[in-house]
Design a protein around this motif. Structure first.
Motif, mmCIF file in Angstrom:
data_model
loop_
_atom_site.group_PDB
_atom_site.id
_atom_site.type_symbol
_atom_site.label_atom_id
_atom_site.label_comp_id
_atom_site.label_asym_id
_atom_site.label_seq_id
_atom_site.Cartn_x
_atom_site.Cartn_y
_atom_site.Cartn_z
ATOM 1 N N ASN A 39 0.655 -1.417 0.194
ATOM 2 C CA ASN A 39 -0.141 0.121 0.712
ATOM 3 C C ASN A 39 1.167 0.676 -0.158
ATOM 4 O O ASN A 39 0.233 2.181 -0.105
ATOM 5 C CB ASN A 39 -0.764 -0.046 0.914
ATOM 6 C CG ASN A 39 -0.517 0.086 2.772
ATOM 7 O OD1 ASN A 39 0.925 -0.114 2.469
ATOM 8 N ND2 ASN A 39 -0.886 0.088 3.523
ATOM 9 N N TYR A 70 -3.816 -1.584 0.350
ATOM 10 C CA TYR A 70 -5.390 -1.862 1.643
ATOM 11 C C TYR A 70 -4.865 -0.837 2.101
ATOM 12 O O TYR A 70 -3.971 -0.330 2.382
ATOM 13 C CB TYR A 70 -4.874 -3.457 1.884
ATOM 14 C CG TYR A 70 -3.102 -3.556 2.028
ATOM 15 C CD1 TYR A 70 -2.391 -3.073 3.056
ATOM 16 C CD2 TYR A 70 -2.197 -4.005 0.968
ATOM 17 C CE1 TYR A 70 -0.755 -3.484 3.488
ATOM 18 C CE2 TYR A 70 -0.864 -4.213 0.757
ATOM 19 C CZ TYR A 70 -0.410 -4.052 1.903
ATOM 20 O OH TYR A 70 1.570 -3.750 2.060
ATOM 21 N N TYR A 71 -6.481 -0.683 2.255
ATOM 22 C CA TYR A 71 -5.969 -0.136 4.014
ATOM 23 C C TYR A 71 -6.253 1.621 3.854
ATOM 24 O O TYR A 71 -7.447 2.000 4.741
ATOM 25 C CB TYR A 71 -5.111 -0.259 5.430
ATOM 26 C CG TYR A 71 -5.086 0.108 6.960
ATOM 27 C CD1 TYR A 71 -6.795 -0.230 7.237
ATOM 28 C CD2 TYR A 71 -4.601 1.138 6.668
ATOM 29 C CE1 TYR A 71 -6.485 1.013 9.052
ATOM 30 C CE2 TYR A 71 -5.056 2.640 7.548
ATOM 31 C CZ TYR A 71 -5.596 2.210 8.871
ATOM 32 O OH TYR A 71 -6.241 2.776 10.139
ATOM 33 N N ASN A 72 -5.422 2.161 3.193
ATOM 34 C CA ASN A 72 -5.554 3.504 2.893
ATOM 35 C C ASN A 72 -6.454 3.875 1.876
ATOM 36 O O ASN A 72 -7.011 5.056 1.492
ATOM 37 C CB ASN A 72 -4.015 4.501 2.316
ATOM 38 C CG ASN A 72 -3.298 3.074 1.317
ATOM 39 O OD1 ASN A 72 -3.917 2.025 0.609
ATOM 40 N ND2 ASN A 72 -2.262 3.393 0.926
ATOM 41 N N LYS A 73 -7.136 2.686 1.423
ATOM 42 C CA LYS A 73 -8.324 2.693 0.199
ATOM 43 C C LYS A 73 -8.674 4.439 -0.779
ATOM 44 O O LYS A 73 -8.654 5.053 -0.465
ATOM 45 C CB LYS A 73 -9.723 3.085 1.301
ATOM 46 C CG LYS A 73 -9.694 2.182 1.903
ATOM 47 C CD LYS A 73 -11.086 2.437 3.139
ATOM 48 C CE LYS A 73 -12.457 2.233 2.251
ATOM 49 N NZ LYS A 73 -13.534 1.947 3.312
ATOM 50 N N THR A 125 -9.456 -6.441 0.991
ATOM 51 C CA THR A 125 -8.291 -4.872 0.468
ATOM 52 C C THR A 125 -9.278 -4.067 1.214
ATOM 53 O O THR A 125 -8.518 -2.948 2.196
ATOM 54 C CB THR A 125 -7.949 -4.958 -0.414
ATOM 55 O OG1 THR A 125 -8.808 -5.009 -1.377
ATOM 56 C CG2 THR A 125 -6.464 -6.134 -0.615
ATOM 57 N N GLY A 126 -10.029 -4.037 0.890
ATOM 58 C CA GLY A 126 -11.073 -2.603 1.092
ATOM 59 C C GLY A 126 -10.896 -2.329 0.121
ATOM 60 O O GLY A 126 -11.692 -0.610 0.114
ATOM 61 N N CYS A 127 -10.810 -2.520 -0.882
ATOM 62 C CA CYS A 127 -10.458 -1.411 -2.314
ATOM 63 C C CYS A 127 -10.554 -2.243 -3.437
ATOM 64 O O CYS A 127 -10.064 -3.169 -3.618
ATOM 65 C CB CYS A 127 -9.001 -1.553 -2.325
ATOM 66 S SG CYS A 127 -8.248 -0.251 -3.551
#
Length: 293
Positions: A80, A106-109, A139-141
């Motif tokens: 990321n 991932y996470y920082n979207k 990943t949320g992305c």
């Protein structure tokens, strides 16, 4: 080209969590013998999130050296941080990997434009074939098909691992890219169907324990032989499910331990498969005929 049955290889570890280099060499050799077309070194299943940078690079090199050109080695080099992804991708190039697998940050979207610029920067920085990797559930992305179509214009971007599990979406992407890049499945449960719809292979967790079986599925599905693909996939259907009974790679690492392929090591924050789930995985292995393998 990168196609066929590609194993998302675990990183074997001793009980104390240190990398088991001898077991890693044995696993690569086993996949050569079983006919696996390629391996992904240090992807999600290889616990990329908890390997130190130096370890990450060493595992890639160890896989390249052991494979010795007998199967494709795809290095997991996503991050990321764009700068970190470029550093890992450059290392993969330098040690002789055939390609790199780059997960969405991932996470920082990031936005879709951020994704486009991230992958373009890596492709511009390192002259090695690169495979995009979209796995929004992890990943949320979520990278849109439109963004993939834009990225397909870059000569270093050759494929995408689509782990959405959404076959109609995958088929739409196959149609949209018009052959400018290949679409690989990253979801064992739907991989056969995506390959029958034009996908060029499967990056597989199940292949860690049933490499010959997954190779048969891929060969038949890519040839368009639905009956043969379904026959080959039938013994693996339960495995596709139980290997995700807890977070990947917890179940598959325990399954490989039960099969005698490696020790039972894994790194925190992941833990060894719970005692409550172990009978379920063992039963699936037994029904698939893998405990005597």
């Amino acid at each position: 080209m990168i196609s066929g049955s590609i194993v998302a290889l675990v990183t074997p570890m001793h009980d104390d969590g240190s990398v088991d280099w001898q077991a890693l060499s044995r696993l690569v050799e086993w996949h050569v013998e079983q006919g696996t077309d390629g391996i992904v070194a240090v992807g999600t299943t290889g616990e990329s999130a908890t390997l130190a940078m130096d370890e990450h690079k060493m595992v890639i090199k160890a896989c390249v050296d052991q494979a010795a050109g007998r199967l494709k080695v795809i290095a997991g080099t996503g991050a990321n941080s764009t700068a970190e992804a470029i550093e890992l991708t450059a290392t993969a190039h330098d040690v002789g990997a055939d390609a790199c697998l780059l997960v969405t940050p991932y996470y920082n979207k990031p936005t879709q434009e951020g994704l486009f610029q991230h992958f373009t920067a890596i492709a511009n920085a390192v002259d090695i074939p690169q495979i995009l990797y979209n796995v929004p559930g992890r990943t949320g992305c979520d990278m849109s098909n439109d963004t993939v179509v834009r990225l397909a214009e870059h000569p270093n971007i050759i494929a995408i691992k689509d782990a959405t599990g959404d076959v109609p979406r995958g088929k739409a992407l196959i149609d949209a890219v018009g052959g400018k890049l290949d679409v690989l499945s990253g979801d064992d449960g739907t991989a056969m169907e995506l390959m029958l719809q034009g996908g060029k292979g499967n990056i597989s967790v199940t292949a860690n324990i049933a490499p010959a079986g997954m190779k048969a599925v891929c060969d038949a599905a890519m040839a368009g032989d639905r009956a043969a693909a379904e026959a080959a996939n039938a013994p693996l259907l339960e495995l596709h499910k139980v290997l995700f009974i807890e977070s990947n790679p917890i179940p598959v690492k325990w399954a490989m331990y039960a099969m005698g392929l490696m020790e039972n090591g894994i790194r925190l924050p992941l833990t060894v498969l719970s005692e409550a789930c172990q009978p379920t995985v063992r039963s699936a292995l037994d029904r698939a005929g893998l405990l005597d393998a």
